[in-house]
Design a protein around this motif. Structure first.
Motif, PDB file in Angstrom:
ATOM      1  N   VAL A 193      75.278  44.909   3.536  1.00  0.00           N
ATOM      2  CA  VAL A 193      74.083  44.260   3.622  1.00  0.00           C
ATOM      3  C   VAL A 193      73.327  42.814   3.197  1.00  0.00           C
ATOM      4  CG1 VAL A 193      71.239  45.492   3.792  1.00  0.00           C
ATOM      5  CG2 VAL A 193      73.033  46.914   3.867  1.00  0.00           C
ATOM      6  N   ALA A 219      65.514  52.626   3.611  1.00  0.00           N
ATOM      7  CA  ALA A 219      66.612  52.442   2.873  1.00  0.00           C
ATOM      8  C   ALA A 219      67.732  53.265   3.107  1.00  0.00           C
ATOM      9  CB  ALA A 219      65.944  52.366   1.151  1.00  0.00           C
ATOM     10  N   SER A 245      74.581  50.281   7.598  1.00  0.00           N
ATOM     11  CA  SER A 245      76.242  49.523   7.134  1.00  0.00           C
ATOM     12  C   SER A 245      77.468  50.027   6.854  1.00  0.00           C
ATOM     13  CB  SER A 245      75.570  48.931   5.470  1.00  0.00           C
ATOM     14  OG  SER A 245      75.708  49.807   4.571  1.00  0.00           O
ATOM     15  N   ASP A 269      67.606  47.153  -4.292  1.00  0.00           N
ATOM     16  CA  ASP A 269      68.304  48.668  -3.323  1.00  0.00           C
ATOM     17  C   ASP A 269      69.275  49.190  -2.705  1.00  0.00           C
ATOM     18  OD1 ASP A 269      68.842  51.501  -3.657  1.00  0.00           O
ATOM     19  OD2 ASP A 269      66.784  52.261  -2.108  1.00  0.00           O
ATOM     20  N   VAL A 270      69.259  48.419  -0.985  1.00  0.00           N
ATOM     21  CA  VAL A 270      70.417  48.294   0.145  1.00  0.00           C
ATOM     22  C   VAL A 270      71.002  47.579   0.149  1.00  0.00           C
ATOM     23  CG1 VAL A 270      68.036  49.865   0.876  1.00  0.00           C
ATOM     24  CG2 VAL A 270      68.626  47.079   1.110  1.00  0.00           C
ATOM     25  N   CYS A 271      70.716  46.088  -0.463  1.00  0.00           N
ATOM     26  CA  CYS A 271      71.556  44.710  -0.139  1.00  0.00           C
ATOM     27  C   CYS A 271      72.753  44.935  -1.161  1.00  0.00           C
ATOM     28  CB  CYS A 271      70.402  43.573  -0.639  1.00  0.00           C
ATOM     29  SG  CYS A 271      69.998  43.770   0.841  1.00  0.00           S
ATOM     30  N   ASP A 272      73.950  44.323  -0.861  1.00  0.00           N
ATOM     31  CA  ASP A 272      74.516  44.007  -1.433  1.00  0.00           C
ATOM     32  C   ASP A 272      75.268  42.470  -1.564  1.00  0.00           C
ATOM     33  OD1 ASP A 272      76.780  46.731  -0.650  1.00  0.00           O
ATOM     34  OD2 ASP A 272      76.564  45.527   1.233  1.00  0.00           O
ATOM     35  N   LEU A 331      62.987  47.147  -2.271  1.00  0.00           N
ATOM     36  CA  LEU A 331      63.989  47.811  -0.784  1.00  0.00           C
ATOM     37  C   LEU A 331      65.437  47.023  -0.966  1.00  0.00           C
ATOM     38  CD1 LEU A 331      64.279  49.357   2.289  1.00  0.00           C
ATOM     39  CD2 LEU A 331      63.556  47.284   2.634  1.00  0.00           C
ATOM     40  N   ILE A 334      69.330  52.127   6.788  1.00  0.00           N
ATOM     41  CA  ILE A 334      69.970  50.770   6.780  1.00  0.00           C
ATOM     42  C   ILE A 334      71.470  50.718   5.723  1.00  0.00           C
ATOM     43  CG2 ILE A 334      70.181  48.295   5.171  1.00  0.00           C
ATOM     44  CD1 ILE A 334      67.196  48.255   5.688  1.00  0.00           C
ATOM     45  N   ARG A 335      71.458  52.116   4.924  1.00  0.00           N
ATOM     46  CA  ARG A 335      72.874  52.174   4.338  1.00  0.00           C
ATOM     47  C   ARG A 335      73.480  53.317   5.340  1.00  0.00           C
ATOM     48  NH1 ARG A 335      69.145  54.897   0.590  1.00  0.00           N
ATOM     49  NH2 ARG A 335      68.760  53.450  -1.494  1.00  0.00           N
TER      50      ARG A 335
END
Length: 264
Positions: A37, A197, A204, A221-224, A218, A200-201
């Motif tokens: 993400v 969230a 990915s 929390d979810v982005c790499d 958000l 989205i995870r």
């Protein structure tokens, strides 16, 4: 050329967009890895929407390139994204108001109707079978999103949070390799944000995801990986912890330089 675990799924390099004398983007680069993400953030007017529109073919840059799976995208159009393996959502839901929830998602699975058109015109071939397969796929997505019970309702009759789920299900129906999300958290409650969230995870695990979002909780929390824009330029790029700690990011959002501690 299919992307490997180490090669980008999509890349933008040297992207410059001008509207008249205004530089909306200046030499912007972006790399999106498979099964990850990537967040795209920045203050209002930073250029996020313009870059998103470049990636989706709405805006053509004056300079720079966009590649997908190693191949240049030249003159790609929004309505052709699904055939490339790319799906997107919109700030506005853009659901078809006179179609049921189920039919909205079926359209996402076959957006141009190409697999159905010959059978629709001739009544021959596997048209009915294809229709059943599309409906089954769409219904499976609605069940996954917890909204199968409203499959035959019109979108406008549903709460906003459920409409957002329908829009996401429609984007995923085409089974994309890259999912572009344009402010998916806008208007959602706390419970809906937690559900988003999780979605989205889950996405990915099988595809690359680009998230343009103002909701920082958000994003973190979810982005790499996060790319930060300000005044049309990339001012920071890296994992969430590094972005949070970068003084240039704090200055862009707060409007004043961050004072570092003098120490003991």
């Amino acid at each position: 050329m299919a992307p490997t675990a180490s090669s980008p799924l999509m890349e933008a390099e040297g992207v410059t967009v001008r509207f008249g004398g205004l530089a909306a983007l200046s030499d912007v680069g972006l790399s999106i890895a498979p099964q990850s993400v990537t967040g795209l953030i920045g203050p209002n007017g930073a250029g996020k929407t313009t870059l998103f529109n470049v990636l989706t073919g709405v805006v053509r840059p004056q300079r720079g390139t966009v590649t997908f799976k190693g191949r240049p995208l030249r003159g790609h159009r929004p309505h052709r994204l699904a055939s490339l393996g790319i799906s997107r959502t919109f700030q506005g839901l853009n659901l078809f108001g006179l179609m049921t929830v189920l039919d909205n998602v079926i359209v996402g699975a076959d957006p141009l109707g190409r697999s159905r058109l010959p059978g629709m015109l001739t009544g021959l071939g596997g048209y009915e079978r294809d229709e059943r397969e599309l409906a089954d796929r769409a219904m499976a997505l609605l069940e996954e999103f917890g909204i199968a019970d409203v499959a035959h309702a019109l979108p406008a009759t549903l709460p906003y949070g459920l409409q957002k789920r329908v829009a996401l299900a429609r984007a995923l129906a085409a089974e994309p390799e890259l999912l572009l999300l344009d402010e998916p958290a806008s208007g959602l409650s706390g419970a809906d944000l937690a559900d988003l969230a999780a979605v989205i995870r889950r996405c990915s695990r099988t595809m690359g995801v680009v998230l343009v979002e103002h909701h920082m909780d958000l994003v973190m929390d979810v982005c790499d990986h996060i790319v930060v824009l300000n005044f049309g330029r990339v001012i920071c790029s890296g994992p969430p912890a590094a972005v949070q700690a970068d003084p240039a990011v704090a200055e862009a959002y707060l409007g004043t330089p961050v004072q570092e501690d003098a120490g003991d």
